[in-house]
Design an enzyme around this catalytic site. Sequence first.
Site, PDB file in Angstrom:
ATOM      1  N   ARG A 240     -51.158  11.551  -8.627  1.00  0.00           N
ATOM      2  CA  ARG A 240     -52.253  11.287  -7.698  1.00  0.00           C
ATOM      3  C   ARG A 240     -52.032   9.927  -7.048  1.00  0.00           C
ATOM      4  NH1 ARG A 240     -53.111  15.848  -7.761  1.00  0.00           N
ATOM      5  NH2 ARG A 240     -55.048  17.020  -8.095  1.00  0.00           N
ATOM      6  N   GLU A 269     -55.296  12.095   2.123  1.00  0.00           N
ATOM      7  CA  GLU A 269     -54.572  13.292   2.533  1.00  0.00           C
ATOM      8  C   GLU A 269     -54.286  13.289   4.025  1.00  0.00           C
ATOM      9  OE1 GLU A 269     -53.278  15.686   0.695  1.00  0.00           O
ATOM     10  OE2 GLU A 269     -54.043  14.940  -1.210  1.00  0.00           O
ATOM     11  N   HIS A 288     -47.779  16.019  -0.181  1.00  0.00           N
ATOM     12  CA  HIS A 288     -48.497  16.664  -1.284  1.00  0.00           C
ATOM     13  C   HIS A 288     -48.014  18.107  -1.430  1.00  0.00           C
ATOM     14  CE1 HIS A 288     -52.576  16.778  -3.630  1.00  0.00           C
ATOM     15  NE2 HIS A 288     -51.558  17.248  -4.336  1.00  0.00           N
TER      16      HIS A 288
END
Length: 323
Positions: A240, A269, A288
């Site tokens: 993360r 993001e 990601h």
Amino acid sequence: MPVTKKRPLVVLTDYSYETIQPFIDVYKAADFEFRPCQCKSPEEIIEACKDADAIQVHFAEITRDILAALPKCRLLVHSGVGMDTIDVDAARDLGIPACNVPDYGIEDVATHTILLMLAVTKKLNKLMDTVKRGVWDFSVAKPVHRLAGRTFGTIGCGAIARSTIQKAQAFGMNVISYDPFLTQEQVAPLGITLKSMDEVAAESDVISLHLHLNKSTEGMIGADFFRKMKKDAFFINTARGAIVKEDELIAALRDGEIAGAGIDVLCSETVPADHPLIGMDNVILTPHAAWYSEEASLALLTKGAEEVVRGLNGEKLLHPFNG
């Protein structure tokens, strides 16, 4: 006249999957009512879920106030690994099991971690850029060291870390790990030596981060950690983004405190085109994507729905996060 039994209601708060057909298939087979929504606010979540027996979550933030407003809710399941958007303590206080799906993409994340390690240690960015500019010269990547005999360190030693470690060992790397929840006796059969966090930082040639994001791990990796690393060591993060102080990682890369990084997750993001990491030739940056394969995508939704069915049918949950 026979009484018709009410079907359990499952509400999906939000989603960005290409398809939710695996959810539909599992709930149809279980004879559950399934209601997919795209809630944008706490008020919308409460309204959509007010009659729900179980709530399934993708990105939505589930707070104590939301849960307190949903007295009919008996189960909360996040189709994913991280539980940082869910107040699991509040769920526990209210007697609501909160579950995740930690095993849908173990191999995928581990493989991507190794991909980043290989790309950044072999300086793939520099080599590809040189060829694209019409220059055929391996020496632009100097120095490159072979991985065999070097030390692979992990911060965290759970399922994904162990799968990654097994792959790193296949390259002949020695493995050390920091995980305060394990003992040396538990990991010795896997060829892993437990060390302190400072020792992992100082001794590793490649460090891979494998932690959940929570209150205790947020911002855990920063300037002090990077200063302890070797100047020719590499940092990999497929866990993360918020576990790492991003500005301090950027500074460590810019100032040569570490040799490079392979990064799949950032604090946001949404990444602007002028983000400092994008322009660094000692960084491999992916969006990601470590979790993704077609197989993982199917498993993610299927396993999440199956956990809901187990819970509402009174069966033992496989992955209670706050149990």
